[in-house]
Motif scaffolding. Structure first.
Motif, mmCIF file in Angstrom:
data_model
loop_
_atom_site.group_PDB
_atom_site.id
_atom_site.type_symbol
_atom_site.label_atom_id
_atom_site.label_comp_id
_atom_site.label_asym_id
_atom_site.label_seq_id
_atom_site.Cartn_x
_atom_site.Cartn_y
_atom_site.Cartn_z
ATOM 1 N N ALA A 1 0.928 -1.211 0.002
ATOM 2 C CA ALA A 1 -0.023 -0.021 -0.192
ATOM 3 C C ALA A 1 1.059 1.470 0.038
ATOM 4 O O ALA A 1 1.791 1.329 0.695
ATOM 5 N N GLU A 2 0.506 2.063 -1.046
ATOM 6 C CA GLU A 2 1.229 3.356 -1.096
ATOM 7 C C GLU A 2 0.465 4.540 -0.368
ATOM 8 O O GLU A 2 -0.777 4.613 -0.831
ATOM 9 N N GLN A 3 0.921 5.301 0.290
ATOM 10 C CA GLN A 3 0.159 6.443 0.963
ATOM 11 C C GLN A 3 -0.490 7.321 0.056
ATOM 12 O O GLN A 3 -1.580 7.877 0.278
ATOM 13 N N ALA A 4 -0.207 7.558 -1.277
ATOM 14 C CA ALA A 4 -0.981 8.128 -2.301
ATOM 15 C C ALA A 4 -2.286 7.680 -2.464
ATOM 16 O O ALA A 4 -3.301 8.282 -2.972
ATOM 17 N N GLY A 5 -2.401 6.455 -2.472
ATOM 18 C CA GLY A 5 -3.816 5.612 -2.581
ATOM 19 C C GLY A 5 -3.769 4.483 -3.519
ATOM 20 O O GLY A 5 -4.606 4.040 -3.840
ATOM 21 N N ARG A 6 -2.546 3.813 -3.832
ATOM 22 C CA ARG A 6 -2.349 2.821 -4.650
ATOM 23 C C ARG A 6 -2.031 1.509 -3.757
ATOM 24 O O ARG A 6 -1.210 1.644 -2.844
ATOM 25 N N VAL A 7 -2.812 0.319 -4.245
ATOM 26 C CA VAL A 7 -2.252 -0.750 -3.652
ATOM 27 C C VAL A 7 -1.420 -1.853 -5.208
ATOM 28 O O VAL A 7 -2.345 -1.696 -5.969
ATOM 29 N N LEU A 8 -0.386 -2.112 -4.590
ATOM 30 C CA LEU A 8 0.094 -3.046 -5.921
ATOM 31 C C LEU A 8 0.481 -4.554 -5.401
ATOM 32 O O LEU A 8 0.713 -4.611 -4.387
ATOM 33 N N ALA A 9 0.014 -5.438 -6.431
ATOM 34 C CA ALA A 9 0.410 -6.829 -6.124
ATOM 35 C C ALA A 9 1.457 -7.021 -6.755
ATOM 36 O O ALA A 9 1.963 -6.750 -7.912
ATOM 37 N N ILE A 10 2.617 -7.594 -5.883
ATOM 38 C CA ILE A 10 3.814 -7.938 -6.608
ATOM 39 C C ILE A 10 4.265 -9.363 -6.393
ATOM 40 O O ILE A 10 3.530 -10.251 -5.541
ATOM 41 N N SER A 11 4.497 -10.014 -7.611
ATOM 42 C CA SER A 11 4.915 -11.385 -7.658
ATOM 43 C C SER A 11 6.251 -11.569 -8.377
ATOM 44 O O SER A 11 6.817 -10.537 -8.820
ATOM 45 N N PRO A 12 6.920 -12.736 -8.564
ATOM 46 C CA PRO A 12 8.153 -12.979 -9.256
ATOM 47 C C PRO A 12 8.176 -12.361 -10.521
ATOM 48 O O PRO A 12 9.201 -11.924 -11.104
ATOM 49 N N THR A 13 7.080 -12.386 -11.353
ATOM 50 C CA THR A 13 6.812 -11.933 -12.824
ATOM 51 C C THR A 13 6.105 -10.675 -13.039
ATOM 52 O O THR A 13 6.321 -10.032 -14.214
ATOM 53 N N SER A 14 5.542 -10.095 -12.239
ATOM 54 C CA SER A 14 4.881 -8.526 -12.344
ATOM 55 C C SER A 14 4.713 -7.854 -11.076
ATOM 56 O O SER A 14 4.591 -8.363 -9.852
ATOM 57 N N ASN A 15 4.451 -6.517 -11.368
ATOM 58 C CA ASN A 15 3.985 -5.559 -10.279
ATOM 59 C C ASN A 15 2.779 -5.179 -11.071
ATOM 60 O O ASN A 15 2.801 -4.501 -11.957
ATOM 61 N N GLU A 16 1.728 -4.986 -10.469
ATOM 62 C CA GLU A 16 0.222 -4.646 -11.200
ATOM 63 C C GLU A 16 -0.536 -3.896 -9.991
ATOM 64 O O GLU A 16 -0.443 -4.367 -8.780
ATOM 65 N N VAL A 17 -1.068 -2.737 -10.316
ATOM 66 C CA VAL A 17 -1.795 -1.904 -9.419
ATOM 67 C C VAL A 17 -3.262 -2.595 -9.398
ATOM 68 O O VAL A 17 -4.047 -2.726 -10.436
ATOM 69 N N VAL A 18 -3.604 -2.897 -8.166
ATOM 70 C CA VAL A 18 -4.866 -3.675 -7.910
ATOM 71 C C VAL A 18 -6.112 -2.656 -7.511
ATOM 72 O O VAL A 18 -7.232 -3.099 -7.208
ATOM 73 N N LEU A 19 -5.542 -1.648 -6.774
ATOM 74 C CA LEU A 19 -6.690 -0.650 -6.268
ATOM 75 C C LEU A 19 -5.856 0.717 -6.315
ATOM 76 O O LEU A 19 -4.836 0.883 -6.119
ATOM 77 N N ASP A 20 -6.901 1.760 -6.785
ATOM 78 C CA ASP A 20 -6.302 2.928 -7.126
ATOM 79 C C ASP A 20 -7.200 4.066 -6.507
ATOM 80 O O ASP A 20 -8.348 4.001 -7.254
ATOM 81 N N ILE A 21 -7.215 4.353 -5.419
ATOM 82 C CA ILE A 21 -8.139 5.474 -4.782
ATOM 83 C C ILE A 21 -7.449 6.731 -4.697
ATOM 84 O O ILE A 21 -7.902 7.727 -3.689
ATOM 85 N N THR A 22 -6.454 7.142 -5.343
ATOM 86 C CA THR A 22 -5.886 8.492 -5.333
ATOM 87 C C THR A 22 -6.864 9.682 -5.591
ATOM 88 O O THR A 22 -6.559 10.768 -4.864
ATOM 89 N N ASP A 23 -7.830 9.426 -6.083
ATOM 90 C CA ASP A 23 -8.757 10.519 -6.441
ATOM 91 C C ASP A 23 -9.775 10.834 -5.245
ATOM 92 O O ASP A 23 -10.372 11.551 -4.929
ATOM 93 N N LEU A 24 -9.818 9.660 -4.200
ATOM 94 C CA LEU A 24 -10.553 9.862 -2.853
ATOM 95 C C LEU A 24 -9.519 10.080 -1.699
ATOM 96 O O LEU A 24 -10.454 10.402 -0.760
ATOM 97 N N THR A 25 -8.407 10.273 -1.735
ATOM 98 C CA THR A 25 -7.762 10.557 -0.697
ATOM 99 C C THR A 25 -6.678 11.749 -0.916
ATOM 100 O O THR A 25 -6.112 11.833 -2.244
ATOM 101 N N GLU A 26 -6.171 12.470 0.132
ATOM 102 C CA GLU A 26 -5.081 13.208 -0.069
ATOM 103 C C GLU A 26 -3.975 12.867 0.734
ATOM 104 O O GLU A 26 -4.197 12.925 1.881
ATOM 105 N N ALA A 27 -2.538 12.535 0.134
ATOM 106 C CA ALA A 27 -1.658 12.039 0.961
ATOM 107 C C ALA A 27 -0.853 13.093 1.608
ATOM 108 O O ALA A 27 -0.529 14.162 0.939
ATOM 109 N N GLY A 28 -0.069 12.822 2.789
ATOM 110 C CA GLY A 28 0.687 13.828 3.252
ATOM 111 C C GLY A 28 0.347 13.824 4.831
ATOM 112 O O GLY A 28 -0.662 13.611 5.581
#
Length: 80
Positions: A27-54
């Protein structure tokens, strides 16, 4: 122990694993969740438009239910 770089992240605040899945979720503070596997990195959730990070705002937590296919996120909405 051998350490291996799995990616570059923007203000990572949480890491979680779900039972039965061969991926780690970051989970990144800006609002993204990434799924990390040995073969790929994929954004599986993006709520950057619903939150303000800081400071103590933004996407702050991530957890998976141990028995069902539910994910929980803790975030601060735009109203604070």
């Amino acid at each position: 122990m051998l350490l291996r770089e799995i990616g570059s992240f923007d203000r990572p605040v949480a890491v979680a694993a779900a039972a039965g899945l061969q991926r780690v979720f970051i989970a990144e503070q800006a609002g993204r969740v990434l799924a990390i596997s040995p073969t790929s990195n994929e954004v599986v959730l993006d709520i950057t438009d619903l939150t303000e990070a800081g400071g103590e705002r933004g996407l702050l937590g991530l957890a998976f239910h141990p028995e069902t296919a539910l994910a929980y996120v803790d975030f601060t909405d735009l109203a604070g």
